[in-house]
Scaffold this motif. Structure first.
Motif, PDB file in Angstrom:
ATOM      1  N   GLY A   1     -18.943  65.144  -1.621  1.00 48.61           N
ATOM      2  CA  GLY A   1     -18.277  65.827  -2.733  1.00 48.61           C
ATOM      3  C   GLY A   1     -16.721  65.885  -2.871  1.00 48.61           C
ATOM      4  N   HIS A   2     -16.149  66.117  -1.712  1.00 49.86           N
ATOM      5  CA  HIS A   2     -14.811  66.041  -1.749  1.00 49.86           C
ATOM      6  C   HIS A   2     -14.166  64.723  -2.081  1.00 49.86           C
ATOM      7  N   VAL A   3     -14.590  63.573  -1.602  1.00 48.98           N
ATOM      8  CA  VAL A   3     -14.347  62.305  -2.147  1.00 48.98           C
ATOM      9  C   VAL A   3     -14.615  61.973  -3.672  1.00 48.98           C
ATOM     10  N   ALA A   4     -15.757  62.463  -4.201  1.00 48.44           N
ATOM     11  CA  ALA A   4     -16.332  62.321  -5.513  1.00 48.44           C
ATOM     12  C   ALA A   4     -14.975  63.050  -6.388  1.00 48.44           C
ATOM     13  N   ASN A   5     -14.884  64.082  -5.917  1.00 52.77           N
ATOM     14  CA  ASN A   5     -13.595  64.969  -6.579  1.00 52.77           C
ATOM     15  C   ASN A   5     -12.345  64.208  -6.594  1.00 52.77           C
ATOM     16  N   ALA A   6     -12.076  63.599  -5.427  1.00 53.25           N
ATOM     17  CA  ALA A   6     -10.670  62.946  -5.568  1.00 53.25           C
ATOM     18  C   ALA A   6     -10.587  61.813  -6.349  1.00 53.25           C
ATOM     19  N   ALA A   7     -11.905  60.885  -6.378  1.00 52.81           N
ATOM     20  CA  ALA A   7     -12.157  59.976  -7.032  1.00 52.81           C
ATOM     21  C   ALA A   7     -11.973  60.433  -8.515  1.00 52.81           C
TER      22      ALA A   7
ATOM     23  N   THR B   1      -7.540  59.409  -2.585  1.00 52.85           N
ATOM     24  CA  THR B   1      -8.814  59.391  -2.538  1.00 52.85           C
ATOM     25  C   THR B   1      -9.422  58.692  -1.085  1.00 52.85           C
ATOM     26  N   VAL B   2      -8.616  57.782  -0.637  1.00 59.07           N
ATOM     27  CA  VAL B   2      -8.681  56.935   0.531  1.00 59.07           C
ATOM     28  C   VAL B   2      -8.248  58.112   1.920  1.00 59.07           C
ATOM     29  N   LEU B   3      -7.388  58.921   1.499  1.00 53.05           N
ATOM     30  CA  LEU B   3      -7.198  59.931   2.600  1.00 53.05           C
ATOM     31  C   LEU B   3      -8.127  60.921   2.614  1.00 53.05           C
ATOM     32  N   MET B   4      -8.472  61.261   1.470  1.00 53.62           N
ATOM     33  CA  MET B   4      -9.617  62.413   1.382  1.00 53.62           C
ATOM     34  C   MET B   4     -10.838  61.680   2.298  1.00 53.62           C
ATOM     35  N   ALA B   5     -11.280  60.348   2.071  1.00 53.87           N
ATOM     36  CA  ALA B   5     -12.069  60.196   2.584  1.00 53.87           C
ATOM     37  C   ALA B   5     -12.215  59.895   4.117  1.00 53.87           C
ATOM     38  N   PHE B   6     -10.877  59.465   4.476  1.00 56.43           N
ATOM     39  CA  PHE B   6     -10.591  59.382   6.122  1.00 56.43           C
ATOM     40  C   PHE B   6     -10.855  60.849   6.643  1.00 56.43           C
ATOM     41  N   SER B   7     -10.347  61.747   5.887  1.00 51.85           N
ATOM     42  CA  SER B   7     -10.286  63.130   6.315  1.00 51.85           C
ATOM     43  C   SER B   7     -11.702  63.937   6.583  1.00 51.85           C
ATOM     44  N   ARG B   8     -12.419  63.469   5.595  1.00 55.22           N
ATOM     45  CA  ARG B   8     -13.926  63.883   5.913  1.00 55.22           C
ATOM     46  C   ARG B   8     -14.828  63.272   6.963  1.00 55.22           C
ATOM     47  N   THR B   9     -14.385  61.878   7.324  1.00 53.03           N
ATOM     48  CA  THR B   9     -15.151  61.249   8.550  1.00 53.03           C
ATOM     49  C   THR B   9     -14.433  61.832   9.598  1.00 53.03           C
ATOM     50  N   TYR B  10     -13.122  62.105   9.535  1.00 54.91           N
ATOM     51  CA  TYR B  10     -12.343  62.794  10.839  1.00 54.91           C
ATOM     52  C   TYR B  10     -12.927  64.024  11.295  1.00 54.91           C
ATOM     53  N   LEU B  11     -13.377  64.867  10.312  1.00 53.59           N
ATOM     54  CA  LEU B  11     -14.049  66.118  10.627  1.00 53.59           C
ATOM     55  C   LEU B  11     -15.341  66.126  10.875  1.00 53.59           C
ATOM     56  N   GLY B  12     -15.758  65.005  10.964  1.00 49.21           N
ATOM     57  CA  GLY B  12     -17.308  64.862  10.977  1.00 49.21           C
ATOM     58  C   GLY B  12     -18.249  65.340  10.048  1.00 49.21           C
ATOM     59  N   ALA B  13     -17.615  65.692   8.852  1.00 48.21           N
ATOM     60  CA  ALA B  13     -18.630  66.220   7.816  1.00 48.21           C
ATOM     61  C   ALA B  13     -19.141  65.029   7.041  1.00 48.21           C
TER      62      ALA B  13
ATOM     63  N   GLY C   1     -19.499  58.890  -2.473  1.00 48.02           N
ATOM     64  CA  GLY C   1     -18.577  59.849  -3.198  1.00 48.02           C
ATOM     65  C   GLY C   1     -17.683  59.255  -4.249  1.00 48.02           C
ATOM     66  N   ALA C   2     -17.000  58.146  -3.736  1.00 51.05           N
ATOM     67  CA  ALA C   2     -15.777  57.418  -4.479  1.00 51.05           C
ATOM     68  C   ALA C   2     -16.598  57.036  -5.783  1.00 51.05           C
TER      69      ALA C   2
END
Length: 235
Positions: free
Chosen positions: A143-149, A172-184, A193-194
């Protein structure tokens, strides 16, 4: 007489809806197909790239990286991401006399969130085990990446400049990176999402293309007229 320059080009405005309709529809279809592929094993099946990327993200975790990822988590979701950002953007657009732009921003944000929730409950994908942030049900799509896109496309439509689109893509790319970085999320969740967020924004662009373009065309001459007037008043 002073309104003539703004009114005449606006009435002759022609907007092609074909490209955003096709691009938006393809994006949503691809998001659904990707969801079907990654959840083919009852919601737990993953691509090998998902496992490899998740392991890489865990190995890269640092205090600064986690701080950045948590900041992106706050910006892209929760009360700030769902309410403050879209409502704040809409208020700014209303202040600068772009009501159709404000409507587009609000409706696109809400529609994107709604589509994401539908897909989450449709696929019910399990989140990674190494998640270090609290999240809601369903891993696919993000959802975070969808919102960013969605925001990237909406702002790019409202301010059609190359640098705006580039900044939107980077965000959008930074948001995608952060979501996988947090393991979410798994990596493919962020791609889904994008696709979903961009698809919704593109289809709504097609639906509102004519009033949005008329408003943009009329808005710029208004700025040109108001600029010298304000300077003269100040003098």
């Amino acid at each position: 007489m002073s309104l003539e320059p703004a009114e005449r080009p606006a009435t002759r405005t022609r907007v092609s809806r074909r490209v955003p309709i096709i691009a938006g529809a393809v994006s949503l279809v691809l998001a659904v197909l990707l969801g079907m592929l990654v959840t083919a094993g009852g919601g737990e099946n993953r691509f090998a790239v998902d496992e490899a990327w998740a392991e890489l993200m865990v190995s890269l975790r640092t205090p600064f990286g986690e701080w950045f990822a948590y900041a992106m988590n706050t910006l892209g979701g929760g009360f700030i991401g769902v309410f403050v950002v879209p409502i704040g953007a809409a208020i700014v657009l209303l202040v600068v006399r772009r009501p159709w732009g404000a409507l587009y921003f609000i409706v696109a944000s809400a529609a994107s969130a709604g589509v994401v929730q539908v897909l989450k409950h449709l696929f019910g994908r399990v989140r990674p085990e190494d998640m270090i942030v609290v999240s809601d049900f369903g891993s696919f799509p993000s959802g975070h990446v969808a919102n960013a896109a969605t925001i990237a496309v909406v702002v790019g439509v409202l301010v059609p400049r190359s640098w705006v689109w580039v900044l939107g893509a980077v965000y959008t790319v930074l948001m995608a990176f952060s979501r996988t970085y947090l393991g979410a999320h798994w990596l493919t969740d962020t791609l889904g999402g994008a696709l979903a967020g961009a698809g919704v924004a593109l289809l709504l662009w097609a639906a509102l293309a004519l009033p949005l373009e008329r408003e943009r065309v009329a808005w710029r001459p208004a700025l040109t007229r108001d600029g010298p007037r304000r300077r003269n008043d100040a003098a």
